[in-house]
Design an enzyme around this catalytic site. Structure first.
Site, PDB file in Angstrom:
ATOM      1  N   ASP A  26      -1.479  38.999  71.083  1.00  0.00           N
ATOM      2  CA  ASP A  26      -1.441  38.172  72.294  1.00  0.00           C
ATOM      3  C   ASP A  26      -2.844  37.994  72.880  1.00  0.00           C
ATOM      4  O   ASP A  26      -3.710  38.854  72.734  1.00  0.00           O
ATOM      5  CB  ASP A  26      -0.517  38.842  73.324  1.00  0.00           C
ATOM      6  CG  ASP A  26      -0.115  37.877  74.442  1.00  0.00           C
ATOM      7  OD1 ASP A  26      -0.258  36.657  74.255  1.00  0.00           O
ATOM      8  OD2 ASP A  26       0.338  38.357  75.497  1.00  0.00           O
ATOM      9  N   GLY A  29      -4.886  32.298  73.937  1.00  0.00           N
ATOM     10  CA  GLY A  29      -5.105  31.235  74.920  1.00  0.00           C
ATOM     11  C   GLY A  29      -6.151  31.639  75.947  1.00  0.00           C
ATOM     12  O   GLY A  29      -7.064  30.864  76.267  1.00  0.00           O
ATOM     13  N   ARG A  30      -6.023  32.875  76.466  1.00  0.00           N
ATOM     14  CA  ARG A  30      -6.982  33.335  77.484  1.00  0.00           C
ATOM     15  C   ARG A  30      -8.384  33.487  76.905  1.00  0.00           C
ATOM     16  O   ARG A  30      -9.383  33.226  77.571  1.00  0.00           O
ATOM     17  CB  ARG A  30      -6.500  34.670  78.089  1.00  0.00           C
ATOM     18  CG  ARG A  30      -5.474  34.485  79.191  1.00  0.00           C
ATOM     19  CD  ARG A  30      -4.736  35.758  79.466  1.00  0.00           C
ATOM     20  NE  ARG A  30      -3.706  35.980  78.448  1.00  0.00           N
ATOM     21  CZ  ARG A  30      -3.017  37.096  78.330  1.00  0.00           C
ATOM     22  NH1 ARG A  30      -3.253  38.120  79.147  1.00  0.00           N
ATOM     23  NH2 ARG A  30      -2.097  37.209  77.412  1.00  0.00           N
ATOM     24  N   HIS A  43      -6.356  30.264  68.890  1.00  0.00           N
ATOM     25  CA  HIS A  43      -5.452  30.514  67.764  1.00  0.00           C
ATOM     26  C   HIS A  43      -6.228  30.526  66.447  1.00  0.00           C
ATOM     27  O   HIS A  43      -5.922  31.305  65.546  1.00  0.00           O
ATOM     28  CB  HIS A  43      -4.343  29.464  67.715  1.00  0.00           C
ATOM     29  CG  HIS A  43      -3.434  29.484  68.916  1.00  0.00           C
ATOM     30  ND1 HIS A  43      -2.902  30.646  69.422  1.00  0.00           N
ATOM     31  CD2 HIS A  43      -2.974  28.480  69.713  1.00  0.00           C
ATOM     32  CE1 HIS A  43      -2.141  30.356  70.476  1.00  0.00           C
ATOM     33  NE2 HIS A  43      -2.176  29.047  70.674  1.00  0.00           N
ATOM     34  N   SER A  71       7.228  33.344  68.349  1.00  0.00           N
ATOM     35  CA  SER A  71       8.535  33.822  68.838  1.00  0.00           C
ATOM     36  C   SER A  71       9.505  32.658  69.006  1.00  0.00           C
ATOM     37  O   SER A  71       9.088  31.495  69.072  1.00  0.00           O
ATOM     38  CB  SER A  71       8.357  34.545  70.178  1.00  0.00           C
ATOM     39  OG  SER A  71       8.061  33.608  71.201  1.00  0.00           O
ATOM     40  N   GLU A  73      10.855  31.967  71.641  1.00  0.00           N
ATOM     41  CA  GLU A  73      10.481  31.393  72.943  1.00  0.00           C
ATOM     42  C   GLU A  73       9.251  30.488  72.832  1.00  0.00           C
ATOM     43  O   GLU A  73       9.075  29.569  73.639  1.00  0.00           O
ATOM     44  CB  GLU A  73      10.200  32.508  73.957  1.00  0.00           C
ATOM     45  CG  GLU A  73      11.435  33.279  74.406  1.00  0.00           C
ATOM     46  CD  GLU A  73      11.979  34.244  73.352  1.00  0.00           C
ATOM     47  OE1 GLU A  73      11.202  34.673  72.475  1.00  0.00           O
ATOM     48  OE2 GLU A  73      13.187  34.557  73.398  1.00  0.00           O
ATOM     49  N   ASN A  74       8.410  30.726  71.837  1.00  0.00           N
ATOM     50  CA  ASN A  74       7.190  29.923  71.693  1.00  0.00           C
ATOM     51  C   ASN A  74       7.480  28.455  71.353  1.00  0.00           C
ATOM     52  O   ASN A  74       6.613  27.591  71.511  1.00  0.00           O
ATOM     53  CB  ASN A  74       6.244  30.513  70.633  1.00  0.00           C
ATOM     54  CG  ASN A  74       5.576  31.811  71.054  1.00  0.00           C
ATOM     55  OD1 ASN A  74       5.273  32.666  70.228  1.00  0.00           O
ATOM     56  ND2 ASN A  74       5.322  31.976  72.354  1.00  0.00           N
ATOM     57  N   TRP A  75       8.716  28.154  70.919  1.00  0.00           N
ATOM     58  CA  TRP A  75       9.091  26.749  70.694  1.00  0.00           C
ATOM     59  C   TRP A  75       9.001  25.940  71.994  1.00  0.00           C
ATOM     60  O   TRP A  75       8.900  24.722  71.976  1.00  0.00           O
ATOM     61  CB  TRP A  75      10.514  26.634  70.134  1.00  0.00           C
ATOM     62  CG  TRP A  75      10.639  27.088  68.705  1.00  0.00           C
ATOM     63  CD1 TRP A  75      11.326  28.176  68.254  1.00  0.00           C
ATOM     64  CD2 TRP A  75      10.078  26.467  67.543  1.00  0.00           C
ATOM     65  NE1 TRP A  75      11.225  28.275  66.882  1.00  0.00           N
ATOM     66  CE2 TRP A  75      10.468  27.238  66.423  1.00  0.00           C
ATOM     67  CE3 TRP A  75       9.278  25.333  67.326  1.00  0.00           C
ATOM     68  CZ2 TRP A  75      10.084  26.917  65.115  1.00  0.00           C
ATOM     69  CZ3 TRP A  75       8.902  25.018  66.027  1.00  0.00           C
ATOM     70  CH2 TRP A  75       9.298  25.797  64.942  1.00  0.00           C
ATOM     71  N   SER A 202       8.324  41.322  74.976  1.00  0.00           N
ATOM     72  CA  SER A 202       8.526  39.899  74.671  1.00  0.00           C
ATOM     73  C   SER A 202       9.472  39.655  73.480  1.00  0.00           C
ATOM     74  O   SER A 202       9.169  38.863  72.584  1.00  0.00           O
ATOM     75  CB  SER A 202       7.184  39.198  74.443  1.00  0.00           C
ATOM     76  OG  SER A 202       6.379  39.291  75.602  1.00  0.00           O
TER      77      SER A 202
HETATM   78  C1  IPE Z   1       4.456  37.149  72.360  1.00  0.00           C
HETATM   79  O1  IPE Z   1       3.439  36.553  73.072  1.00  0.00           O
HETATM   80  C2  IPE Z   1       4.745  36.364  71.114  1.00  0.00           C
HETATM   81  C3  IPE Z   1       3.691  36.414  70.091  1.00  0.00           C
HETATM   82  C4  IPE Z   1       2.605  37.135  70.138  1.00  0.00           C
HETATM   83  C5  IPE Z   1       3.927  35.602  68.931  1.00  0.00           C
HETATM   84  P1  IPE Z   1       3.745  35.496  74.247  1.00  0.00           P
HETATM   85  O2  IPE Z   1       2.454  35.157  74.853  1.00  0.00           O
HETATM   86  O3  IPE Z   1       4.563  34.404  73.713  1.00  0.00           O
HETATM   87  O4  IPE Z   1       4.650  36.375  75.224  1.00  0.00           O
HETATM   88  P2  IPE Z   1       4.808  36.334  76.801  1.00  0.00           P
HETATM   89  O5  IPE Z   1       4.987  34.896  77.186  1.00  0.00           O
HETATM   90  O6  IPE Z   1       3.557  36.914  77.367  1.00  0.00           O
HETATM   91  O7  IPE Z   1       5.981  37.194  77.058  1.00  0.00           O
HETATM   92  C1  IPE Z   2      -0.686  34.727  71.255  1.00  0.00           C
HETATM   93  O1  IPE Z   2      -1.613  34.203  72.142  1.00  0.00           O
HETATM   94  C2  IPE Z   2      -0.355  33.762  70.151  1.00  0.00           C
HETATM   95  C3  IPE Z   2       1.016  33.226  70.202  1.00  0.00           C
HETATM   96  C4  IPE Z   2       1.924  33.546  71.072  1.00  0.00           C
HETATM   97  C5  IPE Z   2       1.368  32.267  69.205  1.00  0.00           C
HETATM   98  P1  IPE Z   2      -1.159  33.321  73.393  1.00  0.00           P
HETATM   99  O2  IPE Z   2      -1.190  31.903  72.977  1.00  0.00           O
HETATM  100  O3  IPE Z   2       0.123  33.798  73.938  1.00  0.00           O
HETATM  101  O4  IPE Z   2      -2.346  33.610  74.395  1.00  0.00           O
HETATM  102  P2  IPE Z   2      -2.241  33.811  75.965  1.00  0.00           P
HETATM  103  O5  IPE Z   2      -1.241  34.890  76.203  1.00  0.00           O
HETATM  104  O6  IPE Z   2      -1.819  32.505  76.540  1.00  0.00           O
HETATM  105  O7  IPE Z   2      -3.618  34.208  76.369  1.00  0.00           O
HETATM  106 MG    MG Z   3       0.571  35.156  75.361  1.00  0.00          MG
END
Ligand code: IPE
Ligand code: IPE
Ligand code: MG
Length: 247
Positions: A26, A29-30, A43, A71, A73-75, A202
């Site tokens: 995780d 994005g940040r 990514h 995940s 949920e990532n959809w 998560s």
């Molecule tokens: C968990 O990270 C899923 C993956 C690393 C693939 P997310 O960023 O999707 O989880 P939340 O939103 O913080 O719970």
């Molecule tokens: C984890 O990084 C990668 C996936 C969930 C696919 P994030 O994309 O969730 O990064 P943050 O949490 O927004 O920083």
């Molecule tokens: Mg994340």
């Protein structure tokens, strides 16, 4: 160099190494946002770290590595971001074929891969077949994975066996449940690492992490490194795992 030599060289005890490491990758994005870049850049860097971690765990002789890549949920993320993640997955499935073969790594997936784009499903099947007999390490990529979905799928399968008279409800054991999860036949994770400072699971491996040792690091996934994994493993080796008993 044998994996024991590599382990000892890094100050670790070969007799206390985990059999299965799971990672919630995780913070991509940040990591990008801090640089005022598009999330996709995070990514991309994250995918490089995936490669490094696979290599490191192989060198350490870890039998199973499970990475949470996408995940259920990532959809719900913006279409462009989901598309970029699928593109990275496509690239990974092509670029890593040689590396997985050379390093005797078996590739496997956990999750509803039938929901992935069709060409990605085809690539997954190719890499799975290509690496089927490798026994140096198993790499599980959790893709379109959700722990609750996995549990529902298991319940449906077992209920089906009971309904059709192939199993008595009373005969259901922990083993029956484990045998109907995506991780069937695999040891549970001993160690679960989550990067980025979030203190949550998560929806990852809900059944399997019952007795895993949990490690949360503030490091964002694109900054995660071999050195930090080794530090975490040192900490892991100092923990006393009691499983509810007294020592
Ligand atoms: C968990 O990270 C899923 C993956 C690393 C693939 P997310 O960023 O999707 O989880 P939340 O939103 O913080 O719970
Ligand atoms: C984890 O990084 C990668 C996936 C969930 C696919 P994030 O994309 O969730 O990064 P943050 O949490 O927004 O920083
Ligand atoms: Mg994340």
């Amino acid at each position: 160099m044998s994996s024991d030599d590599f382990v000892i060289e890094h100050g670790l005890n070969p007799e206390r190494m985990p059999n299965h490491i799971a990672m919630i990758m995780d913070g991509n994005g940040r990591w990008a946002k801090k640089r005022l870049w598009n999330r996709v850049k995070g990514h991309e860097k994250g995918a490089e770290v995936v490669r490094e971690m696979v290599r490191t765990c192989r060198k350490l002789g870890i039998p199973i590595l499970t990475l949470y890549a996408f995940s259920t949920e990532n959809w719900g993320r913006p279409k462009a971001e989901v598309g970029a993640l699928m593109l990275l997955l496509r690239r990974f499935l092509v670029s890593e074929q040689d590396e997985l073969t050379r390093n005797n790594i078996r590739f496997n997936t956990l999750g509803q891969t039938e929901h992935l784009p069709e060409d990605v499903q085809v690539s997954i099947d190719i890499v799975k077949k290509l690496t089927r007999d490798n026994d140096g390490m198993t790499l599980n990529l959790a893709l379109s994975y959700g722990g609750r979905e996995e549990i529902i799928r298991m319940v449906k399968r077992i209920a089906g066996m009971v309904e059709s008279g192939h199993m008595a409800a009373d005969a259901i054991t922990e083993r029956t449940v484990a045998d109907h999860l995506y991780t069937m036949g695999m040891a549970d994770p001993d160690l679960l690492i989550r990067t980025s400072g979030e203190m949550r699971i998560s929806n990852f491996l809900l059944w399997q992490i019952a007795y895993a040792e949990l490690f949360f690091t503030r490091t964002l996934w694109p900054d995660f490194s071999e050195a930090e994994l080794i530090r975490i493993l040192k900490d892991f080796q100092c923990r006393e795992r009691r499983y509810g008993r007294v020592n």
